[in-house]
Design a protein around this motif. Structure first.
Motif, PDB file in Angstrom:
ATOM      1  N   SER A   1     -36.181 -11.731  14.003  1.00 52.97           N
ATOM      2  CA  SER A   1     -35.795 -11.567  15.673  1.00 52.97           C
ATOM      3  C   SER A   1     -34.384 -12.596  15.984  1.00 52.97           C
ATOM      4  N   CYS A   2     -34.448 -13.380  15.244  1.00 53.80           N
ATOM      5  CA  CYS A   2     -32.969 -14.499  15.368  1.00 53.80           C
ATOM      6  C   CYS A   2     -32.089 -13.883  14.571  1.00 53.80           C
ATOM      7  N   LEU A   3     -32.014 -13.260  13.565  1.00 57.08           N
ATOM      8  CA  LEU A   3     -30.864 -12.270  13.048  1.00 57.08           C
ATOM      9  C   LEU A   3     -30.522 -11.382  13.820  1.00 57.08           C
ATOM     10  N   VAL A   4     -31.660 -10.743  14.382  1.00 55.81           N
ATOM     11  CA  VAL A   4     -30.628  -9.409  15.610  1.00 55.81           C
ATOM     12  C   VAL A   4     -30.489  -9.632  16.263  1.00 55.81           C
ATOM     13  N   VAL A   5     -31.289 -10.851  17.226  1.00 57.72           N
ATOM     14  CA  VAL A   5     -29.921 -11.608  18.214  1.00 57.72           C
ATOM     15  C   VAL A   5     -28.565 -12.539  17.185  1.00 57.72           C
ATOM     16  N   ARG A   6     -28.972 -12.996  16.869  1.00 58.29           N
ATOM     17  CA  ARG A   6     -27.643 -13.000  16.081  1.00 58.29           C
ATOM     18  C   ARG A   6     -26.575 -11.901  15.731  1.00 58.29           C
ATOM     19  N   PHE A   7     -27.030 -10.810  15.089  1.00 57.81           N
ATOM     20  CA  PHE A   7     -26.383  -9.735  15.183  1.00 57.81           C
ATOM     21  C   PHE A   7     -26.033  -9.737  16.481  1.00 57.81           C
ATOM     22  N   ALA A   8     -26.641  -8.717  17.489  1.00 55.61           N
ATOM     23  CA  ALA A   8     -26.721  -7.894  19.182  1.00 55.61           C
ATOM     24  C   ALA A   8     -26.021  -8.989  19.816  1.00 55.61           C
ATOM     25  N   LYS A   9     -26.595  -9.889  19.917  1.00 53.61           N
ATOM     26  CA  LYS A   9     -25.559 -11.092  20.874  1.00 53.61           C
ATOM     27  C   LYS A   9     -24.267 -11.862  20.458  1.00 53.61           C
ATOM     28  N   GLY A  10     -24.698 -12.556  19.335  1.00 51.72           N
ATOM     29  CA  GLY A  10     -23.212 -12.714  18.701  1.00 51.72           C
ATOM     30  C   GLY A  10     -23.371 -14.692  18.381  1.00 51.72           C
ATOM     31  N   GLU A  11     -25.425 -14.592  18.899  1.00 52.24           N
ATOM     32  CA  GLU A  11     -24.824 -15.729  19.637  1.00 52.24           C
ATOM     33  C   GLU A  11     -26.737 -16.513  18.558  1.00 52.24           C
ATOM     34  N   PHE A  12     -26.851 -17.754  18.374  1.00 49.53           N
ATOM     35  CA  PHE A  12     -28.122 -18.119  17.810  1.00 49.53           C
ATOM     36  C   PHE A  12     -28.923 -19.344  18.532  1.00 49.53           C
ATOM     37  N   TYR A  13     -29.792 -19.063  18.955  1.00 47.90           N
ATOM     38  CA  TYR A  13     -30.116 -19.679  19.797  1.00 47.90           C
ATOM     39  C   TYR A  13     -31.421 -20.234  18.873  1.00 47.90           C
ATOM     40  N   GLU A  14     -31.450 -21.881  19.367  1.00 49.56           N
ATOM     41  CA  GLU A  14     -32.602 -22.499  18.684  1.00 49.56           C
ATOM     42  C   GLU A  14     -33.619 -21.806  18.903  1.00 49.56           C
ATOM     43  N   TYR A  15     -33.854 -21.963  20.242  1.00 46.01           N
ATOM     44  CA  TYR A  15     -35.278 -22.138  21.328  1.00 46.01           C
ATOM     45  C   TYR A  15     -34.293 -20.716  21.311  1.00 46.01           C
ATOM     46  N   GLN A  16     -35.254 -18.952  20.975  1.00 42.42           N
ATOM     47  CA  GLN A  16     -34.921 -18.223  21.048  1.00 42.42           C
ATOM     48  C   GLN A  16     -34.883 -17.485  22.243  1.00 42.42           C
ATOM     49  N   GLU A  17     -33.642 -17.135  22.940  1.00 40.54           N
ATOM     50  CA  GLU A  17     -33.071 -16.515  23.877  1.00 40.54           C
ATOM     51  C   GLU A  17     -34.607 -14.942  24.586  1.00 40.54           C
TER      52      GLU A  17
END
Lengths: 555, 200
Positions: free
Chosen positions: B25-41
């Motif tokens: 999920s973090c990979l997707v979020v990183r790619f889709a939103k360009g951000e990484f959240y330690e506690y995922q958005e």
């Protein structure tokens, strides 16, 4: 002195409710209910912050001594400092850097609650697309009602359920205590998510059906039109209910992690004092997660059950029971030997079955939770299998490659079967396959010491259930056949072997079960002429115990 | 990223597979939103997310389906990769177990039309690495699949991974897509999408 004090961040109604809740408690001299900021600590009062915006994070402290209360308040203060919270102030979580300005004041857990509502709406929207666009159009071209049932399952029911669930969610999102209300909603609604299992069971078939039917031009045209209109493919829409239940679990987990820590992380003495009296959304969330996970597991289990039923049906369907060879297929009496409610398919594959050093046959083996079905390829009908035997696997043992029982082959395993603990030696084509089979067998065999009496022989398998007699006859017959077939110089040797076998078979009548074979290396070397190794395996498998000596030995 | 002429837009369905907590999920979020959240958005509840990758003469629009939360329900997973044009199989470089699980995924998908990419995630945790880069790379080469080590946390190789997949995706199934056509079925799903749930 007994004292309850409480600090609330909710509205007047919540404060009233808290007062009503606490006042009647036995022995309370005083009940103070105060709103955020307006709380004035009295002498022996402890207080718990309504931290992190938890609106109904009710905490009741009870103490009988000023010293104890002081301890508690100190503990609390330390705890709050540890969390970086100023006492009495509502915590504001730092907003994500990219966030919308309006979101900046929202703690993360609120965003998660919001997302639960938003994604449920989005999900319902997808179901609507399916129901309003695809279902009528496809119903017009697909004539068989059973196909429609497989394609769409109970999606209409799921939509109706979602309507109800959304209404409840909206109510929960409007409440003062959002997190707790949502967790409570999941706790009460969880059993209804089992509705999804009906849908999920047939989804695999639905996908195959769609792929097959897309070959049909009129179906394809209809689907293409709908997809263009909806901007979503049929397969994508169909899978959405599959992922929805696990998504609820993930959302709840995210919510739990985002919620500020409550009493269970406070030092133990405090937790003991508070025990059970705190309405902790985090705990409610945890309970909801457990319930939803159970539902997800149930759904998955129901899919597995259906797949198992289909698999068993397929195996039964491809199994030919009539034996043209006339060899002992005594177990193949009923045309439906596999249909049992408790039966679970475990593994299938091709293995070599050892009948003798030069006598190994390729066999298709199907392992179930309660039996092993050995079949050979049916010469006439391709893809059909002819039943050789069906046995109950009782024991399994890894045969090391230099063990005498492997007859020089590698990747062999020994399976003890049936009540009389006969044994089959099976050879896998690779160490990896063997490991898979061993693992599968170990799942199904009862645990306990290995007890093996003898290996079955094809000739004797028909009479395996009777001891001694039929086996002996079989062995003698085989021995004779060997004698007739071998060259003259082997005649004497073969005859000797036969004699030994007869003796052993006689002996085996007196002891039905032999002691544990723990070390295959203990088995004695085989004699050179092993063409009759069924019996010789018998001789090797059966390791004599300390008090029981074999009456005869081949070497 | 501007390109001279109006680019062709192609839609592809992409699915993420792998063990639990390898960081799908973090990979997707990183790619889709360009951000990484330690506690995922919050993004976890969406059915899928969308993101575009610009190539020299075309734009690939991904519809990314994440199987997060379903790792234990293995019987559900094949339903995802069926019809997917590409599958990113994710493992955690600090977990040998997750690499073994990734291998079994590769084996499972190997005989499908799906383009497979292997992602060794959490490359920022070099200190606790349990899967050697060379080993994973040689495995990927042997299987003929793409391998990249990514970090959803630092963003390392995340865009590169999806860019490389976009480059490698067969042009054939892209062709009739400009008219928002679909290639559902054996071709894998080149599905057009209107962001909906994913764009929350």
């Amino acid at each position: 002195m007994l004292l309850y004090e409480l600090e609330w961040g909710g509205g007047d109604d919540v404060v009233d409710f808290a007062a009503r809740l606490l006042r009647p408690r036995a022995g309370a001299d005083k009940c103070v209910v105060a709103r955020n900021g307006s709380f004035a600590p009295s002498q022996h009062a402890g207080r718990l912050q309504n931290s992190g915006g938890l609106q109904s994070h009710a905490a009741a402290l009870q103490t009988d001594s000023p010293a104890k209360m002081k301890d508690l308040t100190n503990t609390l203060a330390v705890h709050n400092r540890g969390l970086g919270r100023a006492p009495g102030k509502k915590q504001v979580t730092s907003a994500p850097p990219h966030g919308e300005p309006s979101d900046e004041q929202q703690p993360k857990w609120k965003l998660v609650c919001q997302e639960i509502g938003d994604t449920e709406k989005a999900f319902a929207g997808h179901l609507d697309t399916l129901l309003e666009s695809f279902v009528p159009a496809i119903s017009a071209v697909v004539t068989r009602p059973e196909d429609l049932r497989v394609l769409f399952g109970n999606v209409r029911q799921l939509r109706e359920f979602s309507v109800v669930f959304q209404a409840d969610l909206d109510a929960a999102l409007e409440s003062d205590d959002v997190a707790h209300a949502i967790a409570a909603l999941y706790n009460s609604t969880a059993p209804f998510f089992r509705l999804y299992s009906t849908y999920c069971q047939t989804h695999g078939e639905a996908q195959e059906l769609v792929v097959n039917m897309l070959a049909n031009k009129s179906f394809r045209t209809v689907v293409d039109d709908c997809e263009k209109e909806a901007g979503q493919s049929l397969l994508s829409l169909l899978i959405m209910p599959i992922q929805r239940v696990p998504r609820h679990v993930l959302l709840l987990r995210t919510l739990r992690d985002a919620l500020p820590n409550a009493s269970h992380t406070l030092p133990q003495q405090l937790a003991q004092l508070l025990g059970g009296k705190v309405a902790d959304p985090k705990a409610a969330c945890e309970a909801a997660i457990t319930k939803m996970q159970d539902v997800a597991a149930t759904i998955n289990e129901s899919i597995r059950e259906r797949e198992n039923a289909v698999k068993i049906w397929e195996i039964q369907h491809n199994l030919v029971l009539d034996s043209g060879s006339g060899s002992g297929d005594s177990s193949a009496t009923s045309p439906s030997i596999l249909f049992e409610t408790h039966r679970v398919f475990k593994m299938e594959g091709e293995l070599l079955m050892v009948y003798g050093r030069k006598h190994k046959k390729k066999r298709k083996c199907f392992l179930f939770n309660d039996c092993l079905v050995v079949a050979k390829s049916s010469g006439l009908k391709r893809k059909k299998w002819q039943l050789v035997e069906k046995v109950a696997a009782q024991q399994v043992q890894d045969l090391v490659d230099d063990s005498a029982l492997t007859l020089g082959t590698s990747n062999a395993l020994l399976v003890g079967c049936g009540e009389d603990h006969t044994a089959l030696v099976l050879i896998a084509d690779s160490a990896e396959t063997k490991a898979q089979w061993l693992a599968a067998f170990r799942q199904v065999v009862p645990q306990g010491p290995l007890r093996i009496a003898r290996t079955p022989s094809p000739a004797a398998s028909s009479g395996r259930k009777g001891h001694g007699g039929p086996l002996m006859q079989g062995l003698v017959a085989w021995g004779l056949a060997v004698c007739m077939c071998t060259a003259a110089w082997r005649f004497t040797a073969a005859l000797l072997v036969c004699l030994c076998m007869v003796l052993k078979a006689t002996a085996s009548r007196t002891r039905t079960v032999f002691p544990a074979l723990t070390d295959p290396g203990r088995a004695v070397d085989l004699s050179d002429d092993a063409s009759t190794c069924r019996a010789e395996i018998d001789g090797r498998v059966v390791a004599p115990s300390a008090e029981q000596k074999l009456p005869a030995s081949a070497s | 990223m501007a390109s001279g002429t109006p680019p062709k837009v192609f839609h592809f369905k992409l699915v993420l597979l792998g063990d639990a907590s390898v960081g799908k999920s973090c990979l997707v979020v990183r790619f889709a939103k360009g951000e990484f959240y330690e506690y995922q958005e919050p993004t976890i509840g969406a059915a899928f997310m969308t993101q575009t990758v610009s190539l020299s003469s075309e734009v690939v629009k991904y519809e990314i389906w994440d199987t997060a939360g379903q790792e234990r329900y293995k019987s559900l997973a094949p339903m995802y990769y069926r019809g997917a044009a590409a599958a990113v199989i994710v493992f955690d470089i600090t977990s040998r177990e997750s690499f073994d699980a990734a291998k079994s995924w590769v084996a499972e998908l190997q005989n499908t039309d799906t383009l497979i990419a292997l992602a060794g995630n959490k490359s920022d945790l070099e200190a606790s690495r349990a899967v050697e880069r060379e080993m994973a790379k040689s495995y990927a080469d042997q299987m003929g699949i793409l391998y990249m080590e990514t970090s959803a946390k630092s963003g390392q190789n995340v865009n590169e991974l999806f860019h490389e997949i976009a480059v490698r995706l067969p042009k054939q199934s892209k062709e009739d897509d400009q008219s928002r056509g679909f290639a559902v079925g054996s071709q894998g799903g080149a599905a057009s999408s209107t962001g909906c749930a994913g764009s929350c």
